[in-house]
Write a protein that holds these residues in place. Structure first.
Motif, PDB file in Angstrom:
ATOM      1  N   MET A  10       0.799  -1.217   0.000  1.00 18.15           N
ATOM      2  CA  MET A  10       0.000   0.000   0.000  1.00 18.15           C
ATOM      3  C   MET A  10       0.833   1.270   0.000  1.00 18.15           C
ATOM      4  O   MET A  10       0.303   2.363   0.030  1.00 18.15           O
ATOM      5  CB  MET A  10      -0.983   0.029   1.183  1.00 18.15           C
ATOM      6  N   MET A  13      -0.192   3.303  -2.821  1.00 18.79           N
ATOM      7  CA  MET A  13      -1.636   3.479  -2.946  1.00 18.79           C
ATOM      8  C   MET A  13      -2.016   4.870  -3.438  1.00 18.79           C
ATOM      9  O   MET A  13      -2.904   5.017  -4.274  1.00 18.79           O
ATOM     10  CB  MET A  13      -2.304   3.207  -1.600  1.00 18.79           C
ATOM     11  N   ASP A  99      -5.093  -3.757  -1.005  1.00 15.16           N
ATOM     12  CA  ASP A  99      -4.735  -3.118  -2.265  1.00 15.16           C
ATOM     13  C   ASP A  99      -5.707  -3.447  -3.390  1.00 15.16           C
ATOM     14  O   ASP A  99      -5.582  -2.920  -4.493  1.00 15.16           O
ATOM     15  CB  ASP A  99      -3.318  -3.522  -2.670  1.00 15.16           C
TER      16      ASP A  99
END
Length: 340
Positions: A10, A13, A99
């Motif tokens: 992440m 992200m 994710d």
């Protein structure tokens, strides 16, 4: 493919969210073209102990044995594999549940068809030895990266002890910085994953105060396909799932050989690779069936974990609304494998 290059779960992200927003404005991502059964199905993977098992599946001939043409695509940077799936450059990716939520919230059709493993001690709050409990973190300096699954692990540990982030002196640091910060004494605790966790315990004279062992199911690692591939090639996906489970059975009786093979792929020693494996729980067919089952208050259920994680990420403005969490999961492949 060094194990030391731990997946930045992440960490990419925010960049991915920007990309997904752009894709949504352009009518969505280009879909992969693996419609014909003779074309290889492309599976992306990146550095994480459980995902190196795809090399075991491949090199021991289990894909071939089950009659499916698969091409593994290596991504040293985990976030690049997320973008490859979101933009249709690969058919499937090895990625965390967390994710999978951002692209799903942007309307990109994805299906999780297999749980590779769960973090089972591989992610942990490492503290100074004089801190005896989570409650004793009150007022202490604790570092982890905002929005990562380890941030979620910290908040979960605090919540289970009647606390919140306001009760600690939270510092936003990447794992690459949080580990050295703990070792040098700049933090009282840091939330880390392997190999940073073990390094901090050894070099920083720390201890594991709380880990993903205490929250089974909170951090699942999945095989996620694009919707069109699931629709067009379900038989091949079944063969891939079956090949995975056969490789796990092979591993049980050939551990030294398998670890040596995967350690070479990871460019590390068999001993270090084995240490990395100790922080995960590999999921067989029965484990998968249980994980895909719906339960309303149990992290061992993918559905519950997805909703909880989405709430966490939404508060950080990292995902949008997801109308149907059940649409993210397709249990038929693991259920069939379990029956056989």
């Amino acid at each position: 493919m060094k194990m030391g290059k731990a997946r930045q779960r992440m960490a990419g992200m925010l960049a991915l969210a920007v990309l997904l927003t752009a894709l949504a404005g352009c009518g969505g991502a280009k879909e992969t073209s693996s419609g014909a059964s003779g074309e290889p199905i492309t599976i992306a993977l990146s550095p994480w102990p459980g995902w190196f098992f795809w090399y075991l599946v491949d090199e021991k001939g289990f894909f071939e044995k089950h009659g499916v043409n698969v091409e593994l695509k290596w991504f040293p940077v985990y976030s690049d594999s997320l973008q490859a799936l979101a933009t249709g450059k690969v058919d499937a990716n090895s990625q965390t549940l967390s994710d999978t939520l951002a692209p799903a919230s942007k309307g990109i059709g994805l299906k999780a068809v297999l749980v590779n493993d769960n973090s089972f001690g591989g992610d942990a709050i490492v503290s100074k030895t004089n801190i005896g409990s989570i409650q004793e973190l009150k007022g202490k300096t604790v570092a982890t990266e905002l929005g990562t699954v380890d941030h979620l692990l910290l908040l979960t540990a605090l919540a289970q002890n009647g606390m919140g982030e306001k009760d600690v002196n939270y510092v936003n640091m990447t794992v690459n910085d949080a580990g050295p910060a703990f070792i040098s004494g700049k933090t009282d605790a840091s939330v880390l994953w392997e190999p940073f966790k073990t390094t901090a315990v050894k070099e920083g004279k720390g201890k594991v105060l709380f880990s993903s062992k205490d929250t089974p199911g909170l951090i699942p690692d999945l095989l996620v396909f694009r919707d069109n591939v699931v629709k067009d090639r379900p038989d091949d996906i079944q063969r891939i799932v079956d090949a995975w489970f056969e490789a796990l059975n092979y591993f049980k009786s050939h551990q030294d050989e398998a670890i040596k093979l995967m350690a070479e792929k990871a460019e590390t020693t068999p001993a270090d690779f084995k240490q990395g494996l100790s922080g995960i729980k590999l999921f067989g067919a029965d484990d998968n069936v249980k994980a895909f089952g719906k339960r309303d208050s149990d992290y061992t259920s993918l559905s519950f974990t997805a909703k909880t994680t989405a709430d966490f990420l939404k508060k950080l403005d990292m995902v949008g609304d997801i109308k149907d969490f059940d649409a993210l999961f397709d249990a038929r492949f693991v259920e069939k494998a379990a029956k056989e």
